[in-house]
Scaffold this active site. Structure first.
Site, PDB file in Angstrom:
ATOM      1  N   ARG A   1      11.641  -8.301  -0.752  1.00  0.00           N
ATOM      2  CA  ARG A   1      10.910  -9.350  -0.053  1.00  0.00           C
ATOM      3  C   ARG A   1       9.525  -9.614  -0.637  1.00  0.00           C
ATOM      4  NH1 ARG A   1      11.201  -4.703   2.825  1.00  0.00           N
ATOM      5  NH2 ARG A   1       9.283  -3.736   3.552  1.00  0.00           N
ATOM      6  N   LYS A  33      -0.360  -2.222  -4.933  1.00  0.00           N
ATOM      7  CA  LYS A  33       0.117  -3.577  -4.653  1.00  0.00           C
ATOM      8  C   LYS A  33      -0.898  -4.635  -5.054  1.00  0.00           C
ATOM      9  CE  LYS A  33       3.362  -2.749  -0.859  1.00  0.00           C
ATOM     10  NZ  LYS A  33       3.678  -3.037   0.561  1.00  0.00           N
ATOM     11  N   ASP A  69      -0.048  -6.149   9.101  1.00  0.00           N
ATOM     12  CA  ASP A  69       1.163  -5.790   9.833  1.00  0.00           C
ATOM     13  C   ASP A  69       0.873  -5.062  11.141  1.00  0.00           C
ATOM     14  OD1 ASP A  69       0.307  -3.350   8.981  1.00  0.00           O
ATOM     15  OD2 ASP A  69       2.135  -2.805   7.898  1.00  0.00           O
ATOM     16  N   ASN A  70      -0.352  -5.132  11.623  1.00  0.00           N
ATOM     17  CA  ASN A  70      -0.627  -4.504  12.912  1.00  0.00           C
ATOM     18  C   ASN A  70      -1.739  -5.255  13.640  1.00  0.00           C
ATOM     19  OD1 ASN A  70      -3.355  -2.829  12.627  1.00  0.00           O
ATOM     20  ND2 ASN A  70      -2.230  -2.653  10.705  1.00  0.00           N
ATOM     21  N   CYS A  90       5.471  -3.912   7.759  1.00  0.00           N
ATOM     22  CA  CYS A  90       5.456  -3.235   6.453  1.00  0.00           C
ATOM     23  C   CYS A  90       4.741  -1.900   6.634  1.00  0.00           C
ATOM     24  CB  CYS A  90       4.742  -4.100   5.408  1.00  0.00           C
ATOM     25  SG  CYS A  90       5.663  -5.548   4.949  1.00  0.00           S
TER      26      CYS A  90
END
Length: 955
Positions: free
Chosen positions: A412, A425, A473-474, A529
């Site tokens: 993804r 990343k 993601d949070n 993630c």
């Protein structure tokens, strides 16, 4: 099989861009193949015909004529081929689906079926089930299945049972009077039922306005008008041999006339001529965000067509973002003259014909901060590169993400490749977008955004930005970033996904509400993630354990079977994935078909024990070697801080139940993929363990933290793979063994509800050991099963669509739209093709001392005079009185009282404000802090509970 004909940017963006003038299918094919070597991708450059279509299950047409759509749509409908049309023109897009006369949907919504724990079941007719929790989600007539029931075991094998809800925590079922007596435990879970849908072919669907699916209920007339306008646009092209010219009013009026003629058949009551004109004026546009949104939706429809999972679109969807065009007063002046919309040979021509070259120049000068380089972050960076955000003189993108790339990210996060596994990343993402657009100005950081990082992301950093994009993601991180944007008066683009669900929010200073504090703490809101290198919740360790299961007991076996079946083709594909990954895969394959293949049960136990040592001791020791407990980031911040828990290696103990649970489950699963029968006999396994040799482990000193792009570039190919060994393996595997049928393996498919298959045994033990590594509270089997069932990873289709919507809002921010009606927040659920865009809410306002304020308002004070001397506290109070006509009676910094208006604090009035704050807090003001945010009480309105803060700039 899937055929996508006349492929455009609707579905993917490739990393290579230097192929002007070449066939798109031929250039795309190798790049698409590299995304997933397990998917066969071929290119067709000839004309489309019916004979070709018969080879495929699904056909997708893009950039096609209406005649082709109707011709091939009718053929597909009559031959049971699923048919999809996806098209974009400027700021508008359309999507059409025809899945045939009868299409079975196995799972209509993708939601996890509700389940409840059981307290008691009566032996009556009907039986009454009493639950330990509310039966939310259960309704009369639905069916449930039972599992883990002790005593009344007949229910476990009974199959689906229709229920009637009796109360908030009870329901009745079938006759249980003849069953065994209930003893304890049990779970009741709803059983989903499939449904069959009927579709019309395109030529019939075009005349049925009931089949329109609306994406913005404030634009119903827009969508109906676009249904006619897209058809008329095909007529325009057929008549004129071209699309309407950009900004051509005569072409726009011609298209309006064609739509009016068409409306004699449709008889729309609200035909919006301005929508038709806007479509004509922008039809030559090719915009990455629109392509991303429509492409994401279309790709999800393809998956539905292939799998029967989720409810498909029925049947026509239109979308427009015409509010992205300049507001009424923004087209005045020389910069908006018509010539600025003409093609100039630039890579941005498809965007300039819509917005003009002046806008493109402004877009290139933007300075943006992107937080997160995971699924949404990668898609945003891709879009930034395509539209040219920060790619001009003075423009810049700063991206931060503290995570490193794992194999599971590759399905993804398309900026990453197999050879990038293990790298940071943010660094890899920055490198990838520079390859897409060499003009991109981008810097990568590896910092967690939290109060500890404010020495890096402080006042001067934020004041140098034009905006911020959140790809987090949070909720906690979102709330913190939102507060920083409010503090520094900077716009925020926020997007999030949960499986097929996604949402976007645009925060505009003084115009909209902010993201605000977390409003709920739902146990279902699992991070998408998870930080698998740095877990801090049991949900993270459970997802990690599931990934381990997939890699060890499914993917490895699938690789061996592919090698045995394909031979040289598999080797060639594997070598094309990069040397590091190729060495890993081929070592695994060679071990499975060569001397390392287990010959019996003892070998399986030995493998499990060595695997335990690798994962829970050696890997942690290596991680601590790379990132010691006192390690600092390149910005001088502690590496192990915030959500990054510093781990500790475990030492194997055969008397530890969890340690042995792992060995028992792992050795049995390992045996199963090789067809070797195992055992649960702990004593026998311990006897084997006594003979297992555990090699000594020494961390690799060559691994280091890269602080710059140059270091990363120098070291990216200096991993510990052995080129000679790779060549040796290639040679050994060049001829598949003669007894290949005997070497076939048995990949595992994870099933959490079978208590005898070792799957959940492995997940629970692996997760809890990982939790022990990181001092995370463990979870028992039941809790682990519930959590594992709720973990929903990010998927490419949703992230693509969400990123596209976020970048449409970016267009508006860059232009400086002033009307709240121009902006859109969105919620989508691709499982049921639910898409709702709506105007964001304005900020909550409050009245204080006779004036109206909002969360965006403050009392900003420049704390230093021209001489450089800082204000005293007395001067600050006088400044507030003179500038705002307010008498301060109390002043607070956090929980500390800076001034209480009484005689106790009179001596503080002559001291500088920063000195007084230090006295009040009993700590020095941090060196990096430039602004002190204080709250005051005022004599003018002492009963008011909400005041604008005083922001005191003293550096």
């Amino acid at each position: 099989m899937l055929l996508c004909y006349s492929s455009s940017q609707l579905f993917v963006c490739l990393r290579l861009v230097s192929h002007l003038g070449q066939n798109r299918a031929l250039i795309s094919q190798p790049q698409l193949s590299a995304l997933n070597p397990h998917v066969c991708v071929s290119a067709h450059t000839g004309k489309l015909n019916e004979k070709l279509l018969l080879q495929f299950q699904v056909v997708v047409l893009t950039d096609s004529s209406l005649e082709d759509q109707q011709r091939f749509g009718a053929f597909c409908h009559s031959n049971g081929i699923k048919f999809i049309v996806a098209d974009t023109k400027g700021l508008c897009g359309q999507l059409f689906c025809d899945f045939g006369k009868e299409f079975e949907v196995l799972d209509p919504d993708g939601e996890t079926p509700p389940s409840v724990m059981i307290d008691n079941i009566t032996k009556t007719d009907p039986g009454v089930v009493k639950c330990s929790e509310p039966v939310n989600g259960f309704v009369d007539g639905c069916s449930v299945s039972f599992s883990e029931v002790c005593g009344m075991k007949e229910l476990n094998e009974y199959g689906p049972v229709e229920i009637k809800v009796l109360g908030p925590d009870s329901f009745s079922i079938c006759d249980t009077s003849g069953f065994s007596a209930y003893e304890k435990c049990g779970v009741a879970t709803e059983v989903k039922n499939s449904k069959t849908l009927t579709f019309k072919p395109l030529n019939e669907a075009l005349t049925d306005l009931e089949l329109l699916v609306y994406t913005d209920h404030g634009k119903i007339s827009n969508h109906q008008t676009l249904h006619l306008a897209f058809q008329a646009l095909h007529g325009f092209v057929k008549q004129e041999g071209r699309l309407p010219e950009a900004r051509s009013q005569s072409d726009a009026e011609l298209l309006v006339a064609l739509v009016k003629e068409l409306n004699k058949v449709y008889k729309l009551e609200q035909l919006d001529e301005e929508v038709v004109r806007s479509l004509s004026l922008t039809a030559r546009g090719d915009l990455a965000p629109i392509n991303a949104f429509i492409g994401g939706l279309a790709a999800q429809e393809v998956l539905k067509a292939c799998s029967g999972k989720f409810s498909p679109l029925q049947q026509c969807l239109y979308f427009d973002a015409l509010e992205c065009l300049p507001e009424d007063n923004q087209e005045d002046g020389e910069q908006w003259r018509e010539s600025t919309y003409l093609p100039s040979g630039s890579r941005y021509d498809g965007q300039a014909v819509v917005f003009g070259s002046a806008f493109q120049e402004k877009l290139g000068k933007q300075r943006y901060f992107l937080v997160g380089a995971g699924a949404i972050g990668c898609e945003l960076l891709k879009n930034f590169a395509l539209i040219g955000l920060g790619a001009g003189q003075g423009g810049h993108i700063t991206v931060t993400d503290m995570d490193s790339i794992e194999r599971s990210n590759l399905n993804r996060q398309f900026l990453f490749r197999s050879q990038d596994i293990g790298r940071q990343k943010s660094e890899v993402a920055a490198q990838a977008v520079r390859a897409m657009n060499p003009s991109m100005n981008i810097t990568a950081h590896q910092n967690c955004l939290d109060p500890d990082s404010e020495k890096v992301y402080g006042y001067h950093f934020f004041m140098g930005l034009d905006g911020v994009a959140a790809a987090l993601d949070n909720v906690e991180a979102r709330v913190y970033l939102d507060s920083r944007c409010v503090h520094h008066q900077r716009p925020l683009l926020d997007g999030g996904t949960l499986g097929t669900k996604g949402s976007t929010l645009v925060v505009v200073p003084h115009l909209t509400q902010s993201y605000g504090p977390a409003k709920t703490n739902s146990r279902d809101a699992i991070p998408l993630c998870t930080l698998k290198n740095f877990p801090h919740r049991i949900e993270h360790t459970l997802q990690w354990a599931k990934d381990q299961f997939e890699g060890l007991f499914k993917q490895a076996a699938e690789n061996v079977n592919q090698y045995l079946g394909e031979g040289a083709g598999f080797l060639e594909r594997t070598l094309g994935r990069g040397e590091a990954e190729a060495l890993e895969v081929l070592e695994c394959v060679w071990g499975a078909v060569g001397m390392q293949r287990p010959r019996g049960w003892d070998d399986c136990v030995g493998w499990a024990r060595r695997q335990w040592e690798t994962v829970y001791n050696n890997d942690i020791a290596q991680l601590l070697h790379c990132f010691p407990p006192k390690q600092l980031t390149s910005s001088g911040l502690p590496f192990w801080s915030g959500t990054k828990r510093c781990p500790n290696p475990l030492n194997f103990d055969p008397d530890n139940t969890t340690h042995m649970d792992y060995v028992v489950a792992a050795s049995n699963l390992y045996g199963q993929i090789y067809g070797i029968v195992g055992t649960r006999d702990i004593s026998a396994i311990k006897s084997v363990l006594e003979k297992v040799h555990i090699p000594a482990f020494t961390p690799k000193s060559a691994v280091k933290i890269h602080l710059t792009d140059e270091e990363m570039e120098e070291d990216k190919n200096s991993g510990d793979f052995d080129t000679e060994r790779l060549e040796e393996l290639h040679k050994k595997l060049s001829s598949p063994p003669m007894n290949s049928s005997d070497l076939q393996m048995h990949p595992m498919v994870f099933e959490k509800d079978d208590d005898n298959n070792f799957h959940m045994d492995y997940i629970v033990a692996a997760s809890n050991l990982r939790a022990e590594n990181y001092d995370i509270p463990t979870a028992d089997r039941h809790k682990s099963k519930l959590i594992a069932g709720r973990i929903i990873p990010a998927i490419a289709t949703t992230t693509t669509a969400v990123a596209g919507l976020m970048c449409l809002e970016l267009y508006k921010l860059v232009q400086g739209h002033k009307r709240i009606s121009s902006y859109r927040s969105a919620f989508i659920n691709l499982a049921v093709q639910y898409c709702v865009l709506s105007e964001p809410l304005g900020p909550r306002r409050f009245t204080f001392a006779g004036k109206e304020y909002s969360l965006w308002d403050d009392f900003l004070v420049q704390g230093r005079r021209e001489s450089g001397q800082e204000m005293t506290l007395g001067e600050l109070l006088e400044h507030i009185k003179q500038e705002h006509h307010l008498q301060v009676t109390g002043l607070y910094y956090g929980n500390a009282v800076v001034y209480d208006g009484g005689s106790n604090h009179k001596e503080r009035l002559a001291k500088s404000v920063s000195e007084v704050v230090s006295l009040a807090t009993k700590t020095e003001v941090p060196e990096h802090l430039c602004v002190l945010e204080m709250f005051a009480s005022f004599a003018e309105d002492e009963d008011c509970e909400t005041f604008p803060p005083i922001r005191y700039l003293f550096k």
